[in-house]
Scaffold this motif. Structure first.
Motif, mmCIF file in Angstrom:
data_model
loop_
_atom_site.group_PDB
_atom_site.id
_atom_site.type_symbol
_atom_site.label_atom_id
_atom_site.label_comp_id
_atom_site.label_asym_id
_atom_site.label_seq_id
_atom_site.Cartn_x
_atom_site.Cartn_y
_atom_site.Cartn_z
ATOM 1 N N ARG A 42 -18.682 -55.045 36.042
ATOM 2 C CA ARG A 42 -17.347 -55.639 35.871
ATOM 3 C C ARG A 42 -16.776 -56.140 37.193
ATOM 4 N N LEU A 43 -17.312 -55.629 38.302
ATOM 5 C CA LEU A 43 -16.924 -56.150 39.618
ATOM 6 C C LEU A 43 -17.688 -57.422 39.973
ATOM 7 N N GLY A 44 -18.582 -57.838 39.079
ATOM 8 C CA GLY A 44 -19.324 -59.074 39.296
ATOM 9 C C GLY A 44 -20.631 -58.894 40.037
ATOM 10 N N LEU A 45 -21.103 -57.652 40.185
ATOM 11 C CA LEU A 45 -22.336 -57.387 40.916
ATOM 12 C C LEU A 45 -23.538 -57.351 39.970
ATOM 13 N N GLN A 46 -24.719 -57.642 40.521
ATOM 14 C CA GLN A 46 -25.944 -57.552 39.735
ATOM 15 C C GLN A 46 -26.371 -56.090 39.641
ATOM 16 N N VAL A 47 -26.599 -55.621 38.409
ATOM 17 C CA VAL A 47 -26.866 -54.199 38.193
ATOM 18 C C VAL A 47 -28.070 -54.018 37.275
ATOM 19 N N GLN A 48 -28.958 -53.135 37.683
ATOM 20 C CA GLN A 48 -30.095 -52.710 36.864
ATOM 21 C C GLN A 48 -29.880 -51.250 36.505
ATOM 22 N N LEU A 49 -29.908 -50.927 35.212
ATOM 23 C CA LEU A 49 -29.756 -49.545 34.749
ATOM 24 C C LEU A 49 -31.089 -49.051 34.210
ATOM 25 N N LEU A 50 -31.577 -47.958 34.763
ATOM 26 C CA LEU A 50 -32.792 -47.300 34.284
ATOM 27 C C LEU A 50 -32.370 -45.977 33.665
ATOM 28 N N THR A 51 -32.488 -45.875 32.349
ATOM 29 C CA THR A 51 -31.996 -44.715 31.639
ATOM 30 C C THR A 51 -32.923 -44.419 30.473
ATOM 31 N N ALA A 52 -32.589 -43.407 29.671
ATOM 32 C CA ALA A 52 -33.393 -43.027 28.505
ATOM 33 C C ALA A 52 -32.505 -43.022 27.272
ATOM 34 N N LEU A 53 -32.989 -43.676 26.213
ATOM 35 C CA LEU A 53 -32.231 -43.804 24.968
ATOM 36 C C LEU A 53 -33.141 -43.503 23.790
ATOM 37 N N GLY B 88 -23.025 -57.334 31.191
ATOM 38 C CA GLY B 88 -23.817 -57.836 32.310
ATOM 39 C C GLY B 88 -24.712 -56.829 32.988
ATOM 40 N N VAL B 89 -24.982 -55.689 32.348
ATOM 41 C CA VAL B 89 -25.889 -54.687 32.902
ATOM 42 C C VAL B 89 -27.275 -54.901 32.312
ATOM 43 N N ASP B 90 -28.285 -55.018 33.162
ATOM 44 C CA ASP B 90 -29.666 -55.174 32.719
ATOM 45 C C ASP B 90 -30.271 -53.790 32.497
ATOM 46 N N SER B 91 -30.459 -53.412 31.254
ATOM 47 C CA SER B 91 -31.066 -52.117 30.935
ATOM 48 C C SER B 91 -32.382 -52.299 30.199
ATOM 49 N N SER B 92 -33.005 -53.461 30.379
ATOM 50 C CA SER B 92 -34.200 -53.819 29.619
ATOM 51 C C SER B 92 -35.406 -52.950 29.942
ATOM 52 N N SER C 204 -12.377 -48.903 33.052
ATOM 53 C CA SER C 204 -11.171 -49.706 32.889
ATOM 54 C C SER C 204 -11.503 -51.178 32.628
ATOM 55 N N PRO C 205 -10.930 -51.782 31.596
ATOM 56 C CA PRO C 205 -11.132 -53.217 31.360
ATOM 57 C C PRO C 205 -10.424 -54.089 32.385
ATOM 58 N N GLU C 206 -9.607 -53.483 33.265
ATOM 59 C CA GLU C 206 -8.913 -54.253 34.298
ATOM 60 C C GLU C 206 -9.800 -54.580 35.499
ATOM 61 N N LEU C 207 -10.995 -53.990 35.577
ATOM 62 C CA LEU C 207 -11.875 -54.258 36.717
ATOM 63 C C LEU C 207 -12.328 -55.706 36.699
ATOM 64 N N SER C 208 -12.394 -56.310 37.882
ATOM 65 C CA SER C 208 -12.812 -57.701 37.996
ATOM 66 C C SER C 208 -13.329 -57.942 39.414
ATOM 67 N N PRO C 209 -14.059 -59.047 39.629
ATOM 68 C CA PRO C 209 -14.578 -59.355 40.967
ATOM 69 C C PRO C 209 -13.502 -59.498 42.029
ATOM 70 N N GLU C 210 -12.262 -59.801 41.619
ATOM 71 C CA GLU C 210 -11.177 -59.969 42.587
ATOM 72 C C GLU C 210 -10.924 -58.684 43.374
ATOM 73 N N LEU C 211 -11.302 -57.541 42.813
ATOM 74 C CA LEU C 211 -11.076 -56.273 43.513
ATOM 75 C C LEU C 211 -11.925 -56.137 44.770
ATOM 76 N N LEU C 212 -12.966 -56.958 44.877
ATOM 77 C CA LEU C 212 -13.829 -56.921 46.071
ATOM 78 C C LEU C 212 -13.376 -57.877 47.152
ATOM 79 N N LEU C 213 -12.364 -58.692 46.871
ATOM 80 C CA LEU C 213 -11.897 -59.631 47.877
ATOM 81 C C LEU C 213 -11.128 -58.889 48.973
ATOM 82 N N PRO C 214 -11.169 -59.374 50.228
ATOM 83 C CA PRO C 214 -10.456 -58.719 51.323
ATOM 84 C C PRO C 214 -8.965 -58.651 51.052
#
Length: 363
Positions: free
Chosen positions: A105-116, A133-137, A353-363
């Motif tokens: 949600r912060l706009g970062l590329q994320v890979q999730l390795l988990t068990a389902l 936007g989470v890659d859990s493939s 939180s649904p309020e998270l966004s890439p703007e939170l990473l701006l200076p």
């Protein structure tokens, strides 16, 4: 016309898993010539080691638990040993999974390795991950076991009274599974792991990091009982994030309230085992952080109204990791971003939180 080396790089960018034989055939080269070009590109840091990982593809890789959260919030003051009226809600959960969603949600590329499990809950979690936007493939899918679940009993004020976790599938995140995910893990600019993993898997990841065969490794505690999974040697662990109770369990020390000296003693004990950096959270109390060989510093979280506590610690960890990806040495700035994300989560009924966004990473 592009050089053969540039043409080879373009083919790898299109398909990072292409074989050297395929490269040779498509470029009209010998297999040995392709190997020479690959070695040259690796030396130039235009590709990164095995699996032809390109520098621009670096991700945050999260390894650990995923489950469905079921939250039962009392409508009145809870009475133990009695039936209590409550409101039920369900949402995606799990420490590593929550952190991964925060980061996405912060706009970062994320890979999730988990068990389902191969069940409705597992398919729900896979679909939700894709939607944010989470890659859990590359996650492990088990046909013979259910997806994990976590039931939280909350007070009417949103404070956790009791948590019950069924996370057996995490035991299958073994070193063999991690080896199978070498290509995905090779893309990491930073790797985050939660302590739902088996002890041997944690030791495997620490050994890789200690030998500088992997990205910086951050570990997040899950509960005081699971601190026993943390290896005795912490060489290779860049950062450990935990709360006061988990720190006491990790060190065997009695940590008195409002006595920073006892936290410093615990910090030094973990540094002696090889830990590089430590962050200790205390709910609404001060956050302590420090580097091995130095005194702990602290920050006071700003007061904030609490709707619900679930997920706030995971949001804090996500903020820390996001900041460290940008400024690896600035632990104070990382804690400040973590507190900002935790505050947003405390004000929400959601674990993320649904309020998270890439703007939170701006200076």
């Amino acid at each position: 016309m592009d050089s053969k080396k540039d043409q080879l790089l373009a083919l790898i960018a299109h398909n990072p898993f292409i074989s050297q034989q395929d490269l040779a055939e498509r470029l009209g080269l010998s297999r040995s010539a392709v190997a020479g070009y690959v070695a040259a590109l690796t030396k130039e840091r235009r590709i990164l080691g095995r699996a032809y990982v390109l520098p621009g593809a670096r991700k945050l890789v999260c390894i650990g638990g995923s489950n469905v959260d079921r939250k039962l919030r009392g409508l009145e003051a809870l009475q133990m040993g009695n039936s209590n009226p409550a409101r039920l809600s369900e949402s995606p959960g799990g420490v590593a999974r929550n952190v991964a969603e925060n980061l996405a949600r912060l706009g970062l590329q994320v890979q999730l390795l988990t068990a389902l499990g191969d069940d409705a809950a597992g398919r729900y979690l896979l679909g939700h991950a894709a939607s944010v936007g989470v890659d859990s493939s590359a996650s492990l899918i088990a046909a013979d076991a259910p997806t994990g679940s976590y039931t939280a009993v909350l007070s009417p004020e949103g404070e956790l009274v009791l948590g019950l976790a069924q996370m057996d599938l995490c035991e299958r995140l073994t070193p063999d599974y991690l080896r199978q995910c070498a290509a995905q893990r090779a893309q990491a600019g930073l790797t985050l792991v939660d302590l739902n993993l088996p002890a041997e898997s944690l030791a495997f990841l620490l050994a890789e990091a200690a030998e500088e065969k992997a990205a910086p490794l951050v570990a997040i505690a899950v509960s005081a009982p699971k601190m026993a999974r943390l290896p005795k040697s912490l060489e290779g662990l860049s950062l450990l994030i935990l709360n006061r109770d988990e720190l006491a369990a990790a060190t065997g020390l009695v940590l008195a309230e409002d006595e920073p000296a006892t936290l410093q003693e615990a910090h030094e004990a973990l540094a002696a085992r090889g830990l590089q950096r430590l962050i200790v959270t205390q709910g609404a109390g001060r956050v302590f952080f420090g580097v091995a060989g130095q005194a702990l510093k602290s920050l006071k979280p700003p007061a904030t109204p609490v709707v619900e506590v679930s997920g706030a610690g995971d949001a804090f960890a996500a903020g820390v990791c996001a900041a460290l990806l940008q400024e690896p040495e600035d632990l104070a700035a990382a804690c400040k971003l973590g507190l900002r994300l935790a505050r947003l989560t405390l004000r929400s009924e959601h674990s993320v939180s649904p309020e998270l966004s890439p703007e939170l990473l701006l200076p």
